[in-house]
Design an enzyme around this catalytic site. Structure first.
Site, PDB file in Angstrom:
ATOM      1  CD  GLU A  70      -8.799   1.375   6.892  1.00  0.00           C
ATOM      2  OE1 GLU A  70      -8.543   0.457   7.625  1.00  0.00           O
ATOM      3  OE2 GLU A  70      -8.701   2.930   7.220  1.00  0.00           O
ATOM      4  CG  ASN A  89      -9.415  -1.019  10.750  1.00  0.00           C
ATOM      5  OD1 ASN A  89      -7.954  -1.701  10.880  1.00  0.00           O
ATOM      6  ND2 ASN A  89      -9.717   0.214  10.321  1.00  0.00           N
ATOM      7  CG  HIS A 145      -6.062  -2.493   7.866  1.00  0.00           C
ATOM      8  ND1 HIS A 145      -6.390  -1.070   8.260  1.00  0.00           N
ATOM      9  CD2 HIS A 145      -4.942  -1.907   8.364  1.00  0.00           C
ATOM     10  CE1 HIS A 145      -4.920  -0.442   9.048  1.00  0.00           C
ATOM     11  NE2 HIS A 145      -4.134  -0.766   8.848  1.00  0.00           N
ATOM     12  CG  ASP A 182      -0.710  -0.556   2.692  1.00  0.00           C
ATOM     13  OD1 ASP A 182       0.756  -0.728   2.611  1.00  0.00           O
ATOM     14  OD2 ASP A 182      -0.963  -0.766   3.246  1.00  0.00           O
TER      15      ASP A 182
HETATM   16  C1  GLP Z   1      -1.138   0.237   8.202  1.00  0.00           C
HETATM   17  C2  GLP Z   1      -0.788  -0.767   6.530  1.00  0.00           C
HETATM   18  C3  GLP Z   1      -0.090  -2.003   7.156  1.00  0.00           C
HETATM   19  C4  GLP Z   1       0.383  -2.752   8.366  1.00  0.00           C
HETATM   20  C5  GLP Z   1      -0.628  -2.668   9.625  1.00  0.00           C
HETATM   21  C6  GLP Z   1       0.208  -2.281  11.285  1.00  0.00           C
HETATM   22  O1  GLP Z   1      -2.078   0.689   8.514  1.00  0.00           O
HETATM   23  N1  GLP Z   1      -1.165  -0.338   5.828  1.00  0.00           N
HETATM   24  O2  GLP Z   1       0.207  -2.556   6.092  1.00  0.00           O
HETATM   25  O3  GLP Z   1       1.051  -3.600   8.377  1.00  0.00           O
HETATM   26  O4  GLP Z   1      -1.405  -1.045   9.632  1.00  0.00           O
HETATM   27  O5  GLP Z   1       1.079  -1.196  10.840  1.00  0.00           O
HETATM   28  P1  GLP Z   1       1.975  -0.900  12.669  1.00  0.00           P
HETATM   29  O6  GLP Z   1       2.822  -2.571  12.782  1.00  0.00           O
HETATM   30  O7  GLP Z   1       2.572  -0.586  12.221  1.00  0.00           O
HETATM   31  O8  GLP Z   1       1.189  -1.947  13.650  1.00  0.00           O
END
Ligand code: GLP
Length: 260
Positions: free
Chosen positions: A155, A148, A150, A79
């Protein structure tokens, strides 16, 4: 019965070491394949120590193997935010250069990230999905878990037929990612490009990595949930080759509640 192979570690540092070992082994085997599939990579805080450990191992490879790895590398990140300049340090493009690509000597074309800074992000998302399919689809997909539910930026609500596209970020996600934007959720871009669940679920193997007490609640929800659009990561449970990597801080709540 859990729907996947579960690897539980006392501490996140142990998880990171074991996961880096597994990734290194995969990359070694990949060198021997005629037409290896691209890797699917993720960003986020969870992945930073993983890339650090993996880099340390890869940079220790004999020069010939390292060169072969660099020459044959192809990865697609999940992403990217829409609307930031490409070299803005807050883009996932910059994250991947900083945490991985620059030190491993990978060109931009080998370490792909969706293009969120152009005039037409929707067309860029479609192009990205096409490129991914033309490259043979994903081999190994590395995934973090949003608080959440995702994955990538898929989302809730999100069905399993979603493909690469532009999405609007939820308030929860902008809150979760605010740390990189002066702590202000309003400064987090409102939109992003994400690879879809259809492309993620078509990967040969998926490694979902969940660490820390802040993920305990969503991990428990994931472990208990049926496949549902309300929890996009729940669709992963239907994948035949899913590996869950967790530390005790993240899974303790599930175990505790399961005993009560
Ligand atoms: C983010 C990204 C994801 C990531 C996830 C967890 O928003 N879009 O690709 O894996 O949320 O993030 P984190 O590892 O900082 O908790």
């Amino acid at each position: 019965m859990l729907p996947c192979k579960v690897n539980v570690f006392a501490a996140a540092s142990e998880l990171v070491a074991a996961l880096a070992d597994a990734l290194e082994t995969h990359l070694h085997q990949r060198l021997t394949l005629q037409t290896p599939k691209p890797l699917g990579l993720a960003t986020g805080r969870t992945m930073e120590p993983v890339y650090q450990q993996l880099l340390a191992r890869l940079l220790d490879w004999p020069a010939a193997d390292l060169q072969k790895l660099q020459n044959g590398w192809l990865s697609f990140n999940l992403d990217e935010y829409v609307g930031l300049a490409v070299n803005d340090p807050r883009t996932f493009h910059s994250y991947m250069r900083r945490h991985f690509g620059d030190r491993l000597g990978l060109s931009q074309d080998r370490l792909r990230v969706p293009d969120g800074h152009g005039q037409d992000p929707q067309a860029a998302a479609r192009r990205y999905g096409d490129q991914l399919n033309q490259a043979g689809g994903l081999g190994l997909q590395l995934l973090g878990l949003g608080s959440n539910g995702h994955v990538g930026f898929n989302e809730p609500p999100c069905g399993l037929d979603s493909v690469s596209r532009v999405v609007s970020l939820t308030q929860a996600t902008r809150q979760q990612n605010a740390a990189g934007f002066d702590g202000n959720p309003a400064h987090v871009p409102a939109q992003a490009i994400t690879v879809g669940l259809r492309e993620i679920l078509a990967a040969d193997q998926i490694h979902l990595v969940v660490t820390g007490a802040s993920k305990a609640e969503i991990l428990e929800a994931w472990l208990r949930s049926p496949c549902t659009a309300e929890l996009p990561a729940s669709w992963l449970r239907s994948h035949a080759n899913l590996h869950l990597w967790v530390d005790e801080a993240a899974i303790a709540g599930f175990y505790k509640n399961a005993m009560n």
